[in-house]
Design a protein around this motif. Structure first.
Motif, PDB file in Angstrom:
ATOM      1  N   GLY A   1       1.026  -1.229  -0.024  1.00 36.67           N
ATOM      2  CA  GLY A   1       0.094  -0.126  -0.011  1.00 36.67           C
ATOM      3  C   GLY A   1       1.007   1.300  -0.032  1.00 36.67           C
ATOM      4  O   GLY A   1       1.822   1.515  -0.815  1.00 36.67           O
ATOM      5  N   ALA A   2       0.577   2.151   1.056  1.00 35.06           N
ATOM      6  CA  ALA A   2       1.203   3.429   1.056  1.00 35.06           C
ATOM      7  C   ALA A   2       2.692   3.413   1.243  1.00 35.06           C
ATOM      8  O   ALA A   2       3.245   4.237   1.059  1.00 35.06           O
ATOM      9  N   ASN A   3       3.153   2.408   2.027  1.00 29.77           N
ATOM     10  CA  ASN A   3       4.553   2.050   2.038  1.00 29.77           C
ATOM     11  C   ASN A   3       5.371   2.376   0.696  1.00 29.77           C
ATOM     12  O   ASN A   3       6.596   2.775   0.701  1.00 29.77           O
ATOM     13  N   ASN A   4       4.866   1.957  -0.394  1.00 26.44           N
ATOM     14  CA  ASN A   4       5.489   2.064  -1.655  1.00 26.44           C
ATOM     15  C   ASN A   4       5.559   3.656  -1.880  1.00 26.44           C
ATOM     16  O   ASN A   4       6.408   3.783  -3.000  1.00 26.44           O
ATOM     17  N   CYS A   5       4.685   4.261  -1.409  1.00 23.70           N
ATOM     18  CA  CYS A   5       4.878   5.869  -1.521  1.00 23.70           C
ATOM     19  C   CYS A   5       5.677   6.744  -0.629  1.00 23.70           C
ATOM     20  O   CYS A   5       5.821   7.978  -0.946  1.00 23.70           O
ATOM     21  N   LEU A   6       6.279   6.051   0.393  1.00 22.42           N
ATOM     22  CA  LEU A   6       7.108   6.948   1.138  1.00 22.42           C
ATOM     23  C   LEU A   6       8.217   7.665   0.325  1.00 22.42           C
ATOM     24  O   LEU A   6       9.116   6.816  -0.447  1.00 22.42           O
ATOM     25  N   SER A   7       8.311   8.851   0.572  1.00 20.94           N
ATOM     26  CA  SER A   7       9.310   9.688  -0.369  1.00 20.94           C
ATOM     27  C   SER A   7      10.576  10.316   0.391  1.00 20.94           C
ATOM     28  O   SER A   7      10.273  10.971   1.223  1.00 20.94           O
TER      29      SER A   7
ATOM     30  N   LEU B   1      17.551   4.135  11.355  1.00 22.30           N
ATOM     31  CA  LEU B   1      17.280   2.859  11.393  1.00 22.30           C
ATOM     32  C   LEU B   1      16.395   2.684   9.997  1.00 22.30           C
ATOM     33  O   LEU B   1      15.313   3.475   9.620  1.00 22.30           O
ATOM     34  N   PHE B   2      16.461   1.786   9.257  1.00 19.17           N
ATOM     35  CA  PHE B   2      16.028   1.316   8.043  1.00 19.17           C
ATOM     36  C   PHE B   2      15.451   0.141   7.888  1.00 19.17           C
ATOM     37  O   PHE B   2      15.857  -0.893   8.816  1.00 19.17           O
ATOM     38  N   GLN B   3      14.571  -0.492   6.930  1.00 17.51           N
ATOM     39  CA  GLN B   3      14.128  -1.866   6.645  1.00 17.51           C
ATOM     40  C   GLN B   3      13.867  -1.898   5.105  1.00 17.51           C
ATOM     41  O   GLN B   3      14.166  -1.067   4.645  1.00 17.51           O
ATOM     42  N   LEU B   4      13.499  -3.050   4.784  1.00 16.79           N
ATOM     43  CA  LEU B   4      13.287  -3.162   3.463  1.00 16.79           C
ATOM     44  C   LEU B   4      11.631  -3.371   3.020  1.00 16.79           C
ATOM     45  O   LEU B   4      11.468  -4.007   2.138  1.00 16.79           O
ATOM     46  N   GLU B   5      10.835  -2.865   3.781  1.00 14.07           N
ATOM     47  CA  GLU B   5       9.525  -2.854   3.446  1.00 14.07           C
ATOM     48  C   GLU B   5       9.090  -1.779   2.661  1.00 14.07           C
ATOM     49  O   GLU B   5       7.841  -1.529   2.426  1.00 14.07           O
TER      50      GLU B   5
ATOM     51  N   PRO C   1      10.746   1.377  -0.490  1.00 14.24           N
ATOM     52  CA  PRO C   1      11.533   1.271  -1.460  1.00 14.24           C
ATOM     53  C   PRO C   1      12.823   1.542  -1.161  1.00 14.24           C
ATOM     54  O   PRO C   1      13.285   2.383  -0.447  1.00 14.24           O
ATOM     55  N   PHE C   2      14.014   0.639  -1.450  1.00 13.15           N
ATOM     56  CA  PHE C   2      15.180   0.788  -0.999  1.00 13.15           C
ATOM     57  C   PHE C   2      15.990   2.037  -1.411  1.00 13.15           C
ATOM     58  O   PHE C   2      16.781   2.697  -0.769  1.00 13.15           O
ATOM     59  N   ASP C   3      15.701   2.345  -2.634  1.00 15.32           N
ATOM     60  CA  ASP C   3      16.433   3.917  -3.010  1.00 15.32           C
ATOM     61  C   ASP C   3      15.911   4.986  -2.275  1.00 15.32           C
ATOM     62  O   ASP C   3      17.036   5.759  -1.916  1.00 15.32           O
ATOM     63  N   GLU C   4      14.974   4.950  -1.752  1.00 17.45           N
ATOM     64  CA  GLU C   4      14.498   5.998  -0.953  1.00 17.45           C
ATOM     65  C   GLU C   4      15.262   6.051   0.665  1.00 17.45           C
ATOM     66  O   GLU C   4      15.663   7.258   1.039  1.00 17.45           O
ATOM     67  N   SER C   5      15.474   5.006   0.864  1.00 16.26           N
ATOM     68  CA  SER C   5      16.012   4.737   2.250  1.00 16.26           C
ATOM     69  C   SER C   5      17.618   4.995   2.128  1.00 16.26           C
ATOM     70  O   SER C   5      18.212   5.699   2.938  1.00 16.26           O
ATOM     71  N   VAL C   6      18.115   4.402   0.942  1.00 12.51           N
ATOM     72  CA  VAL C   6      19.496   5.033   0.589  1.00 12.51           C
ATOM     73  C   VAL C   6      19.696   6.559   0.738  1.00 12.51           C
ATOM     74  O   VAL C   6      20.649   6.962   1.055  1.00 12.51           O
ATOM     75  N   ALA C   7      18.845   7.276  -0.262  1.00 10.43           N
ATOM     76  CA  ALA C   7      18.773   8.693  -0.182  1.00 10.43           C
ATOM     77  C   ALA C   7      18.803   9.338   1.191  1.00 10.43           C
ATOM     78  O   ALA C   7      19.425  10.405   1.408  1.00 10.43           O
ATOM     79  N   VAL C   8      17.902   8.944   2.058  1.00 11.92           N
ATOM     80  CA  VAL C   8      17.684   9.471   3.584  1.00 11.92           C
ATOM     81  C   VAL C   8      18.857   9.280   4.103  1.00 11.92           C
ATOM     82  O   VAL C   8      19.737   9.987   5.005  1.00 11.92           O
ATOM     83  N   ALA C   9      19.584   7.940   4.171  1.00 13.91           N
ATOM     84  CA  ALA C   9      20.798   7.676   4.799  1.00 13.91           C
ATOM     85  C   ALA C   9      21.915   8.344   4.362  1.00 13.91           C
ATOM     86  O   ALA C   9      22.631   8.943   5.212  1.00 13.91           O
ATOM     87  N   GLU C  10      21.831   8.751   3.095  1.00 12.41           N
ATOM     88  CA  GLU C  10      23.152   9.683   2.521  1.00 12.41           C
ATOM     89  C   GLU C  10      22.843  11.281   3.185  1.00 12.41           C
ATOM     90  O   GLU C  10      24.105  11.857   3.280  1.00 12.41           O
ATOM     91  N   ARG C  11      21.518  11.598   3.170  1.00 12.23           N
ATOM     92  CA  ARG C  11      21.221  13.091   3.689  1.00 12.23           C
ATOM     93  C   ARG C  11      21.776  13.009   5.313  1.00 12.23           C
ATOM     94  O   ARG C  11      22.555  14.159   5.403  1.00 12.23           O
TER      95      ARG C  11
ATOM     96  N   ALA D   1      13.645 -10.342   3.411  1.00 14.92           N
ATOM     97  CA  ALA D   1      14.963 -10.509   2.667  1.00 14.92           C
ATOM     98  C   ALA D   1      14.580 -10.287   0.937  1.00 14.92           C
ATOM     99  O   ALA D   1      13.719 -10.537   0.584  1.00 14.92           O
ATOM    100  N   LYS D   2      15.443  -9.730   0.499  1.00 14.17           N
ATOM    101  CA  LYS D   2      15.498  -9.225  -0.836  1.00 14.17           C
ATOM    102  C   LYS D   2      16.794  -9.903  -1.633  1.00 14.17           C
ATOM    103  O   LYS D   2      17.920  -9.165  -1.591  1.00 14.17           O
TER     104      LYS D   2
END
Length: 205
Positions: free
Chosen positions: A139-145, A166-170, A172-182, A200-201
């Motif tokens: 659902g909306a988890n895929n919209c997390l920006s 803290l991050f997880q894989l539920e 989009p992974f690319d969104e988590s990477v962008a936040v981690a870098e920031r 797991a992915k």
């Protein structure tokens, strides 16, 4: 079901900071529909009965946030530790979902609300032997920006400096990477990042 991740929270509060440390959790939030004490887990095409059914808050990200807030509360530190949760959910569920997080001491003002999409939902079947099977609709988890969160941070003069994230894989992974870098950009205030590699992915291994 809002639990787990306590060892990460304990590590976070031990990090040296000039002011009260802040913890960021960027990730998933779900509504869990749990069917308790099923006579058995159903086979294909089979219908089974259960003893009861409940609607709960969950999601790996929300679980991490509550775990951090719980550990921080147990310490009773006068300086306190703030836990910011950033997730995405349907606007119609904000009172039920976010209200429960606030009650557990989690800051939710940075969460993103969407219309026209359902909050992430997990259907959990548990049999009398405590075995379970789970089906998840993101659902909306895929919209997390990440962009929305980063723009909000960069627009504030008093943007928070996080001790850990803290991050997880539920989500989009690319969104988590962008936040981690920031959040790791400030060399004067290094942010330690954690990834719960679940679900797991294999493509990311």
């Amino acid at each position: 079901r809002l639990n787990g991740g306590r060892h990460l929270a304990a590590f976070a509060i031990d990090l040296p900071m000039r002011a009260a440390p802040k913890v960021l959790v960027f990730g998933s939030v779900n509504i869990d529909v749990v069917f308790h004490a099923c006579a058995k887990l159903p086979s294909p095409g089979e219908t089974v009965s259960c003893a009861s059914c409940s609607r709960l808050n969950g999601g790996k990200g929300a679980n991490q946030a509550v775990a951090c807030a719980t550990v921080c509360g147990e310490l009773g530190d006068e300086d306190g530790v703030d836990v910011d949760f950033v997730g995405c959910l349907s606007v119609k569920d904000d009172a039920f979902v976010l209200g429960a997080l606030v009650e557990r001491g989690v800051e939710v003002s940075k969460c993103q609300l969407e219309s026209g999409v359902e909050t992430g939902t997990a259907c959990v079947l548990v049999d009398t032997q405590a075995e379970n099977c789970i089906v998840v609709s993101p659902g909306a988890n895929n919209c997390l920006s990440a962009e929305k969160f980063i723009k909000a941070m960069d627009s504030r003069r008093d943007a928070p400096e996080y001790a850990c994230a803290l991050f997880q894989l539920e989500t989009p992974f690319d969104e988590s990477v962008a936040v981690a870098e920031r959040v790791r950009r400030d060399k004067n205030n290094p942010c330690v990042t954690f990834l719960n590699f679940s679900p797991a992915k294999p493509e990311l291994a």
